[in-house]
Design a protein around this motif. Structure first.
Motif, PDB file in Angstrom:
ATOM      1  N   GLY A 114       0.815  -1.213   0.000  1.00  0.00           N
ATOM      2  CA  GLY A 114       0.000   0.000   0.000  1.00  0.00           C
ATOM      3  C   GLY A 114       0.841   1.251   0.000  1.00  0.00           C
ATOM      4  N   GLU A 115       1.904   1.251   0.785  1.00  0.00           N
ATOM      5  CA  GLU A 115       2.772   2.439   0.833  1.00  0.00           C
ATOM      6  C   GLU A 115       3.448   2.665  -0.511  1.00  0.00           C
ATOM      7  N   LEU A 116       3.874   1.589  -1.140  1.00  0.00           N
ATOM      8  CA  LEU A 116       4.501   1.715  -2.451  1.00  0.00           C
ATOM      9  C   LEU A 116       3.519   2.212  -3.500  1.00  0.00           C
ATOM     10  N   LEU A 117       2.328   1.597  -3.570  1.00  0.00           N
ATOM     11  CA  LEU A 117       1.340   2.012  -4.573  1.00  0.00           C
ATOM     12  C   LEU A 117       0.887   3.438  -4.346  1.00  0.00           C
ATOM     13  N   ASP A 118       0.784   3.847  -3.086  1.00  0.00           N
ATOM     14  CA  ASP A 118       0.381   5.219  -2.815  1.00  0.00           C
ATOM     15  C   ASP A 118       1.449   6.206  -3.291  1.00  0.00           C
TER      16      ASP A 118
END
Length: 604
Positions: A360-364
Motif C-alpha cells: 500500500g505504501e509503495l502504490l500510494d
C-alpha cells in the motif's frame, strides 16, 4: 559511560553515497565507507575504545563549542570559543550525484582561526571493518596512509607552500596519527580524508578546498531552489528535506532509513537495530513527502531502483542500497554498544519478515508521483499488476506488521488497511492512465478488505480501531487511516479512535507506537515515544478540524529537535533522543505534518 556524547549532539554530512556523524566536540564518531551499508571506519559512537574516530578540537581548554549548518546547505560548522581565540572546523563532503558507484570519497575538514590564536589537535584513529580488521599506517611529507585489506584511506594536509614540514604528526598506538597545528586569525588549514585516492598524500592548497566548499554550496542551494514549499516553516522543512536527500544513495536512487546502526531505543536495552538499508515502506513515505515539497527527481530515481527489484515474486521489505538482499543479522560482540547498550547489531534479521503494508505504501507513492506528472511506463505498470495479483492471493493472512515485532505473525489491522490502499490506488491508476487491469478482481479484494476491517478491526468496547484482530490494544500506525482515505476525517468512529489514542498512547504531545506490556512483541524492555507517530498525530488532528491542538503539538515537537533541527527515531522520558540518527521516518513525517497544518490553517 559519561564519555559518550548524546545521540542528539551530532550533525550529519554526506556526499549522496555515504555519510558521517560529527559531534559537537569536533569528533567524527560514525563513518562507513564507501557506502552507507559498508563496514565502519569510525565507529566510536558504538564503542569509544575500539570503534575508531577522527577528532579535531582545541588542544587546550576550557572552551565552549557551538554547531550550525552553513545556511541552506549540509556544510557543518563546529565553532570553539575560548579566551585565547575562536576557531572553527568546517566539515563537508562534495556531493556525488548519480552515475556509477565509486570507491573514491573526499571528507573535507577545514580548520580556521577567526579570532586570536588557537592550537588545534588532530587525532585520526581508524578501525576498519567495525574494528575487526588490522591496518598499517605510514607517514609522508604531506600526510598519512591507512591501509586495510579492502580499503585505503589517505590523509592529505591542507597547507601553503611556505608551511614547515608537518613534523608534528606522529604515529601512536594501534596505527593512529596525531598532531597539532597552531593558527592565528585568518589562517585556514586542515586536511582531506580520501578513500581510494589515485596517489600518495599531496599538499592541498586552501584555495582548492574553498573551491570544493563553493561547489557544495551551489549544489545544495540549486537543489533547494526546486522546492515549491512556501509555507510557515520553510527553514525547518528545508532542513528535513536536505536530511532525507543526504540519506539517498545517488547511484541507484535508494533511500536508507538512517545512516547509523545499533543506536538504542532504550539505553541499556536490546532494541538496537541496523537501519542503513532501504525499506520499501520508509523510502515510499520519503518519496511522497519530498513530492509534497515539489522535489520530483528522487521519486523518479527511486522508481528506477524499484523496477530493478523485479524478482518474479513478492517484494522483500528491505534491501541494500545496491538492491541486493543479503542482510544476515549478526552482533559485534567485541563492541560495548552505545553507552553499554548491547548487542551492537549489523545486518537485519527482519529482512525476511512478511509485512503486507509495504504494498500500500509503495502504490500510494506511485500514485502521488503520477498526480505530479511523473510517468509510469509499461514495464512499471506490468510490475505493479503482477504485484497486485500476488497480493490478491496473499493479503488475508497473519504477518509481522509495520513495527517488525518478533513475537510471531498476527492479523494486523494496519497491514490490512494498506492492502486496501494498494488495490484502491491500482484501480485509480488504471482508470487515470487508461491501462488494462483485472479491475473486477481488484475491486473485489478492495471491498472485502474494507468490510473485514470494519468487522474485525473495530473494537466496540474501546470505541476504536485496534492493533490486530481479536485484541483491544491500540496502535498509532492507524493514525494514517483517514489520511489514506479509508475513513472520513470527521467520521464519528474516527474521532472516537483519535480520542482513544489520546487517552492511551499520547503523553503531552508525544505518541507511543503501542503498549509493549499489553501487546508483547517478542523483545525485552521498553522504548521511548515514536516521533513518526507524534508527527502523524499532528496530521490527524489537523484533518479532524482540531487545528489549534495540532499546531500546539507540532510546535512542541519542534522543541525536541537537536540544535541543528535533526531528529532520531524516538524521544525518551527526559526528552533525550533515542534510536538511530537522524531518522528518515521522523523527518518525512515532520514534512507531512507541516504541509497538512499549513493547509488547515490557510482554510480557517
Amino acid at each position: 559511560m559519561d564519555h559518550y556524547p548524546l545521540i542528539a549532539d551530532h550533525g550529519l554530512i554526506g556526499d549522496l553515497h555515504t555519510a558521517a556523524l560529527v559531534s559537537t566536540d569536533g569528533t567524527i564518531d560514525w563513518f562507513c565507507c564507501p557506502r552507507f551499508d559498508s563496514p565502519s571506519v569510525f565507529g566510536a559512537l558504538l564503542d569509544q575504545e575500539r570503534g575508531g574516530h577522527c577528532r579535531v578540537r582545541p588542544a587546550h581548554g576550557p572552551y565552549t563549542s557551538r554547531q550550525l549548518y552553513f545556511p541552506d546547505t549540509t556544510i557543518l560548522i563546529t565553532r570553539f570559543l575560548m579566551p585565547s581565540g575562536t576557531g572553527e572546523v568546517v566539515d563537508f563532503m562534495v556531493p556525488l550525484p548519480g552515475g556509477q558507484p565509486t570507491e573514491n570519497h573526499r571528507l573535507v575538514r577545514m580548520v580556521r582561526c577567526v579570532r586570536g590564536e588557537v592550537q588545534f589537535e588532530l587525532d585520526v584513529s581508524p578501525r576498519f571493518d567495525y574494528g575487526r580488521e588490522a591496518h598499517t599506517t605510514h607517514l609522508t611529507e604531506n600526510g598519512a596512509v591507512f591501509a586495510g585489506d579492502d580499503l585505503v584511506l589517505t590523509l592529505q594536509a591542507v597547507r601553503e607552500p611556505d608551511d614547515e614540514r608537518l613534523a608534528e604528526l606522529a604515529i601512536t598506538g594501534e596505527g593512529a596519527v596525531r598532531g597539532t597545528v597552531t593558527l592565528r586569525a585568518g589562517q585556514v588549514r586542515g586536511f582531506v580524508l580520501e578513500s581510494a585516492a589515485e596517489g600518495p598524500p599531496r599538499a592541498i592548497r586552501a584555495a582548492e578546498v574553498e573551491r570544493d566548499f563553493a561547489a557544495t554550496v551551489r549544489f545544495w542551494r540549486t537543489w533547494l531552489d526546486t522546492s515549491t514549499y512556501r509555507g510557515r516553516w520553510r527553514e525547518t522543512l528545508n532542513r528535513s528535506a536536505m536530511t532525507l536527500k543526504l540519506m539517498t544513495y545517488a547511484p541507484t536512487g535508494a533511500i536508507v532509513a538512517a545512516p547509523t546502526a545499533g543506536l538504542p531505543e532504550q539505553l541499556g536495552g536490546e532494541r538496537n537495530w541496523d537501519y542503513r538499508y532501504t525499506w520499501i515502506r520508509d523510502a515510499s513515505f520519503a518519496v511522497s513527502s519530498l513530492l509534497g515539497m515539489g522535489f520530483v527527481e528522487e521519486a523518479a530515481d527511486f522508481s528506477r531502483w524499484l523496477r530493478d527489484r523485479d524478482e518474479g515474486g513478492p517484494l522483500k521489505i528491505m534491501y541494500r542500497v545496491d538492491g541486493s538482499s543479503d542482510l544476515v543479522e549478526e552482533t559485534l560482540d567485541h563492541w560495548d554498544g552505545y553507552r553499554g547498550s548491547r548487542p551492537a547489531r549489523i545486518g537485519n534479521g527482519a529482512s525476511d519478515q512478511l509485512q503486507l503494508d509495504i504494498y500500500g505504501e509503495l502504490l500510494d507513492s506511485v500514485y502521488q508521483a503520477h498526480r505530479r506528472g511523473l510517468g509510469l511506463g509499461q514495464r512499471g505498470w506490468a510490475g505493479l499488476t503482477a504485484m497486485l495479483d500476488w497480493l490478491g492471493d496473499n493479503w488475508d493472512q497473519p504477518e509481522e506488521g509495520i513495527w517488525e515485532t518478533r513475537g510471531g505473525r498476527e492479523d494486523f489491522t494496519y497491514g490490512r488497511l494498506m492492502c486496501w490502499v494498494a488495490f484502491d490506488r491500482g484501480i485509480r491508476l488504471s482508470h487515470e492512465l487508461g491501462r488494462p487491469a483485472p479491475l473486477e478482481r481488484w475491486r473485489m479484494h478492495r471491498d472485502r478488505i474494507y468490510a473485514q476491517i470494519w468487522d474485525r478491526g473495530w473494537h466496540p468496547g474501546q470505541r476504536s480501531f485496534v492493533q490486530r484482530y481479536g485484541s483491544d490494544v491500540l496502535d498509532s500506525s492507524l493514525l494514517r487511516m483517514a489520511r489514506v482515505g479509508f475513513v472520513s476525517d470527521r467520521d464519528p468512529a474516527w474521532l472516537d479512535t483519535l480520542a482513544a489514542m489520546e487517552r492511551d498512547l499520547v503523553s503531552d504531545s508525544l505518541v507511543y507506537r503501542y503498549d509493549p506490556g499489553a501487546a508483547p512483541d517478542g523483545l525485552a524492555g521498553e522504548e521511548g515515544t515514536f516521533s513518526l507517530c507524534s508527527f502523524n498525530y499532528v496530521n490527524a488532528l489537523a484533518g479532524a478540524g482540531q487545528v489549534e491542538k495540532a499546531r500546539l503539538v507540532f510546535e512542541k515537537m519542534l522543541t525536541y529537535g537537536n540544535h541543528l533541527g535533526l531528529y532520531a527515531e524516538e524521544i525518551g522520558p527526559t526528552g533525550e533522543q533515542l534510536g538511530n540518527f537522524p531518522q528518515a521516518f521522523t523527518h518525512l513525517a515532520l514534512i507531512d505534518a507541516a504541509l497538512a497544518l499549513d493547509k488547515a490553517l490557510d482554510q480557517k
